[in-house]
Design a protein around this motif. Structure first.
Motif, PDB file in Angstrom:
ATOM      1  N   PRO A  11     -15.281  90.745  -5.175  1.00  0.00           N
ATOM      2  CA  PRO A  11     -16.455  89.973  -4.779  1.00  0.00           C
ATOM      3  C   PRO A  11     -16.733  88.788  -5.708  1.00  0.00           C
ATOM      4  CG  PRO A  11     -17.127  91.977  -5.886  1.00  0.00           C
ATOM      5  CD  PRO A  11     -15.631  92.036  -5.757  1.00  0.00           C
ATOM      6  N   VAL A  12     -15.969  88.672  -6.801  1.00  0.00           N
ATOM      7  CA  VAL A  12     -16.176  87.594  -7.771  1.00  0.00           C
ATOM      8  C   VAL A  12     -14.909  86.736  -7.823  1.00  0.00           C
ATOM      9  CG1 VAL A  12     -16.692  87.026 -10.169  1.00  0.00           C
ATOM     10  CG2 VAL A  12     -17.687  89.072  -9.134  1.00  0.00           C
ATOM     11  N   VAL A  13     -15.072  85.451  -7.501  1.00  0.00           N
ATOM     12  CA  VAL A  13     -13.936  84.534  -7.486  1.00  0.00           C
ATOM     13  C   VAL A  13     -14.288  83.291  -8.300  1.00  0.00           C
ATOM     14  CG1 VAL A  13     -12.430  83.095  -6.037  1.00  0.00           C
ATOM     15  CG2 VAL A  13     -13.183  85.338  -5.214  1.00  0.00           C
ATOM     16  N   VAL A  14     -13.383  82.910  -9.193  1.00  0.00           N
ATOM     17  CA  VAL A  14     -13.523  81.658  -9.937  1.00  0.00           C
ATOM     18  C   VAL A  14     -12.434  80.722  -9.438  1.00  0.00           C
ATOM     19  CG1 VAL A  14     -13.324  80.552 -12.201  1.00  0.00           C
ATOM     20  CG2 VAL A  14     -14.531  82.718 -11.985  1.00  0.00           C
ATOM     21  N   ALA A  15     -12.830  79.542  -9.001  1.00  0.00           N
ATOM     22  CA  ALA A  15     -11.863  78.530  -8.566  1.00  0.00           C
ATOM     23  C   ALA A  15     -11.747  77.486  -9.674  1.00  0.00           C
ATOM     24  CB  ALA A  15     -12.305  77.882  -7.260  1.00  0.00           C
ATOM     25  N   LEU A  16     -10.525  77.247 -10.098  1.00  0.00           N
ATOM     26  CA  LEU A  16     -10.257  76.267 -11.148  1.00  0.00           C
ATOM     27  C   LEU A  16      -9.622  75.018 -10.547  1.00  0.00           C
ATOM     28  CD1 LEU A  16      -8.706  78.623 -13.851  1.00  0.00           C
ATOM     29  CD2 LEU A  16     -11.071  77.809 -13.705  1.00  0.00           C
ATOM     30  N   ALA A  17     -10.028  73.877 -11.050  1.00  0.00           N
ATOM     31  CA  ALA A  17      -9.388  72.608 -10.692  1.00  0.00           C
ATOM     32  C   ALA A  17      -8.424  72.272 -11.822  1.00  0.00           C
ATOM     33  CB  ALA A  17     -10.434  71.511 -10.532  1.00  0.00           C
ATOM     34  N   VAL A  18      -7.147  72.161 -11.489  1.00  0.00           N
ATOM     35  CA  VAL A  18      -6.111  71.893 -12.485  1.00  0.00           C
ATOM     36  C   VAL A  18      -5.568  70.492 -12.233  1.00  0.00           C
ATOM     37  CG1 VAL A  18      -3.949  72.667 -13.503  1.00  0.00           C
ATOM     38  CG2 VAL A  18      -5.524  74.342 -12.520  1.00  0.00           C
ATOM     39  N   PRO A  34       6.058  68.011 -11.336  1.00  0.00           N
ATOM     40  CA  PRO A  34       5.252  69.214 -11.102  1.00  0.00           C
ATOM     41  C   PRO A  34       5.334  70.190 -12.271  1.00  0.00           C
ATOM     42  CG  PRO A  34       7.254  69.284  -9.795  1.00  0.00           C
ATOM     43  CD  PRO A  34       7.231  67.941 -10.484  1.00  0.00           C
ATOM     44  N   LEU A  35       4.318  71.013 -12.395  1.00  0.00           N
ATOM     45  CA  LEU A  35       4.254  72.071 -13.400  1.00  0.00           C
ATOM     46  C   LEU A  35       4.018  73.392 -12.684  1.00  0.00           C
ATOM     47  CD1 LEU A  35       1.832  70.408 -15.984  1.00  0.00           C
ATOM     48  CD2 LEU A  35       4.330  70.465 -16.075  1.00  0.00           C
ATOM     49  N   SER A  36       4.213  74.488 -13.388  1.00  0.00           N
ATOM     50  CA  SER A  36       3.852  75.786 -12.828  1.00  0.00           C
ATOM     51  C   SER A  36       3.350  76.674 -13.961  1.00  0.00           C
ATOM     52  CB  SER A  36       5.040  76.440 -12.124  1.00  0.00           C
ATOM     53  OG  SER A  36       6.058  76.730 -13.047  1.00  0.00           O
ATOM     54  N   THR A  37       2.500  77.619 -13.596  1.00  0.00           N
ATOM     55  CA  THR A  37       1.992  78.567 -14.579  1.00  0.00           C
ATOM     56  C   THR A  37       2.910  79.785 -14.618  1.00  0.00           C
ATOM     57  OG1 THR A  37       0.630  79.766 -13.006  1.00  0.00           O
ATOM     58  CG2 THR A  37      -0.407  77.911 -14.154  1.00  0.00           C
ATOM     59  N   VAL A  94       1.872  79.749 -10.302  1.00  0.00           N
ATOM     60  CA  VAL A  94       1.075  78.855  -9.481  1.00  0.00           C
ATOM     61  C   VAL A  94       1.641  77.464  -9.692  1.00  0.00           C
ATOM     62  CG1 VAL A  94      -1.218  77.866  -9.090  1.00  0.00           C
ATOM     63  CG2 VAL A  94      -0.997  80.277  -9.715  1.00  0.00           C
ATOM     64  N   SER A  95       2.058  76.828  -8.608  1.00  0.00           N
ATOM     65  CA  SER A  95       2.586  75.471  -8.709  1.00  0.00           C
ATOM     66  C   SER A  95       1.445  74.466  -8.749  1.00  0.00           C
ATOM     67  CB  SER A  95       3.490  75.163  -7.514  1.00  0.00           C
ATOM     68  OG  SER A  95       4.608  76.017  -7.542  1.00  0.00           O
ATOM     69  N   VAL A  96       1.608  73.460  -9.597  1.00  0.00           N
ATOM     70  CA  VAL A  96       0.614  72.401  -9.721  1.00  0.00           C
ATOM     71  C   VAL A  96       1.316  71.090  -9.375  1.00  0.00           C
ATOM     72  CG1 VAL A  96      -1.034  71.280 -11.252  1.00  0.00           C
ATOM     73  CG2 VAL A  96      -0.528  73.708 -11.547  1.00  0.00           C
ATOM     74  N   ALA A 156      -1.767  65.158  -9.590  1.00  0.00           N
ATOM     75  CA  ALA A 156      -2.778  65.562  -8.618  1.00  0.00           C
ATOM     76  C   ALA A 156      -3.693  66.616  -9.227  1.00  0.00           C
ATOM     77  CB  ALA A 156      -2.105  66.121  -7.368  1.00  0.00           C
ATOM     78  N   ILE A 157      -4.775  66.898  -8.500  1.00  0.00           N
ATOM     79  CA  ILE A 157      -5.679  67.986  -8.876  1.00  0.00           C
ATOM     80  C   ILE A 157      -5.473  69.109  -7.865  1.00  0.00           C
ATOM     81  CG2 ILE A 157      -8.070  68.719  -9.161  1.00  0.00           C
ATOM     82  CD1 ILE A 157      -8.724  65.813  -9.923  1.00  0.00           C
ATOM     83  N   SER A 158      -5.071  70.271  -8.347  1.00  0.00           N
ATOM     84  CA  SER A 158      -4.869  71.444  -7.498  1.00  0.00           C
ATOM     85  C   SER A 158      -5.993  72.430  -7.757  1.00  0.00           C
ATOM     86  CB  SER A 158      -3.528  72.110  -7.812  1.00  0.00           C
ATOM     87  OG  SER A 158      -2.460  71.211  -7.601  1.00  0.00           O
ATOM     88  N   THR A 159      -6.525  73.024  -6.698  1.00  0.00           N
ATOM     89  CA  THR A 159      -7.563  74.033  -6.842  1.00  0.00           C
ATOM     90  C   THR A 159      -6.936  75.409  -6.666  1.00  0.00           C
ATOM     91  OG1 THR A 159      -9.227  72.510  -5.985  1.00  0.00           O
ATOM     92  CG2 THR A 159      -9.796  74.856  -5.994  1.00  0.00           C
ATOM     93  N   VAL A 160      -7.208  76.280  -7.627  1.00  0.00           N
ATOM     94  CA  VAL A 160      -6.641  77.621  -7.637  1.00  0.00           C
ATOM     95  C   VAL A 160      -7.792  78.624  -7.657  1.00  0.00           C
ATOM     96  CG1 VAL A 160      -5.137  79.206  -8.886  1.00  0.00           C
ATOM     97  CG2 VAL A 160      -4.674  76.747  -8.966  1.00  0.00           C
ATOM     98  N   ALA A 161      -7.903  79.456  -6.610  1.00  0.00           N
ATOM     99  CA  ALA A 161      -8.953  80.466  -6.530  1.00  0.00           C
ATOM    100  C   ALA A 161      -8.426  81.774  -7.104  1.00  0.00           C
ATOM    101  CB  ALA A 161      -9.396  80.661  -5.082  1.00  0.00           C
ATOM    102  N   LEU A 162      -9.143  82.329  -8.067  1.00  0.00           N
ATOM    103  CA  LEU A 162      -8.710  83.541  -8.765  1.00  0.00           C
ATOM    104  C   LEU A 162      -9.739  84.651  -8.599  1.00  0.00           C
ATOM    105  CD1 LEU A 162      -7.641  81.709 -12.025  1.00  0.00           C
ATOM    106  CD2 LEU A 162      -6.108  82.579 -10.250  1.00  0.00           C
ATOM    107  N   PRO A 163      -9.403  85.724  -7.871  1.00  0.00           N
ATOM    108  CA  PRO A 163     -10.315  86.857  -7.766  1.00  0.00           C
ATOM    109  C   PRO A 163     -10.312  87.640  -9.079  1.00  0.00           C
ATOM    110  CG  PRO A 163      -8.298  87.287  -6.546  1.00  0.00           C
ATOM    111  CD  PRO A 163      -8.190  85.898  -7.102  1.00  0.00           C
ATOM    112  N   LEU A 164     -11.483  87.868  -9.648  1.00  0.00           N
ATOM    113  CA  LEU A 164     -11.590  88.555 -10.926  1.00  0.00           C
ATOM    114  C   LEU A 164     -11.818  90.052 -10.725  1.00  0.00           C
ATOM    115  CD1 LEU A 164     -13.844  86.106 -12.979  1.00  0.00           C
ATOM    116  CD2 LEU A 164     -11.385  86.006 -12.551  1.00  0.00           C
TER     117      LEU A 164
END
Length: 158
Positions: free
Chosen positions: A50-57, A64-67, A90-92, A96-104
């Motif tokens: 129920p808790v999600v943090v979305a990061l803008a990378v 390109p980069l990846s985590t 996660v590919s970036v 560009a700015i990529s948004t990554v949603a992470l469920p905690l």
């Protein structure tokens, strides 16, 4: 033309062409909080956290980069709410700015009623973490932290 002027001109041309010459110019990505989402659901819900943090990378590089690993924690009004520590790719995108949603994973002490009280109104958030990026110049660990006020709206329970 004086010799020093010619040498300077050659150096400037070479510096401008570093990537084509096989030398990499690298800048760490900028990681910021895009949004924090709290969802209220009935306990039998099969949905994710129920808790999600979305990061803008923001990848400021021309490649390109990846985590390879992501770590994130969230506090609301000084209370630890959730965290995530996982190996993930996660590919970036390039420049560009990529948004990554992470469920905690919700902390054990956070009950459904505690989430209910946080769901309405304005609350102070603190998001911190670290992302490990695989780059042409090797592995880079990028720390990030952001805090501020966030307003959560009232929605009905599923």
């Amino acid at each position: 033309m004086p010799r020093t002027t010619v040498v300077r001109a050659i150096c400037l041309v070479l510096l401008g062409a570093c990537t084509p010459l096989g030398l990499w110019i690298y800048e760490d990505p900028i990681v910021s909080v895009s949004r924090v989402t709290l969802e209220l659901r009935k306990p039998q819900s099969s949905l994710g956290s129920p808790v999600v943090v979305a990061l803008a990378v923001h990848n400021r590089n021309d490649y390109p980069l990846s985590t390879s690993r992501v770590e994130v924690s969230l506090r609301l009004d000084g209370v630890p709410i959730g965290r995530l520590k996982q190996d993930s790719t996660v590919s970036v995108a390039t420049d560009a700015i990529s948004t990554v949603a992470l469920p905690l994973r919700v902390e054990k002490q956070v009950t459904a009623s505690r989430l209910q009280t946080l769901y309405g109104g304005s609350h102070k958030f603190v998001v911190s973490g670290r992302a490990t990026f695989e780059t042409p110049v090797g592995t880079r660990k990028v720390r990030f932290a952001e805090e501020g006020e966030m307003i959560f709206g009232q929605r009905s329970i599923d």
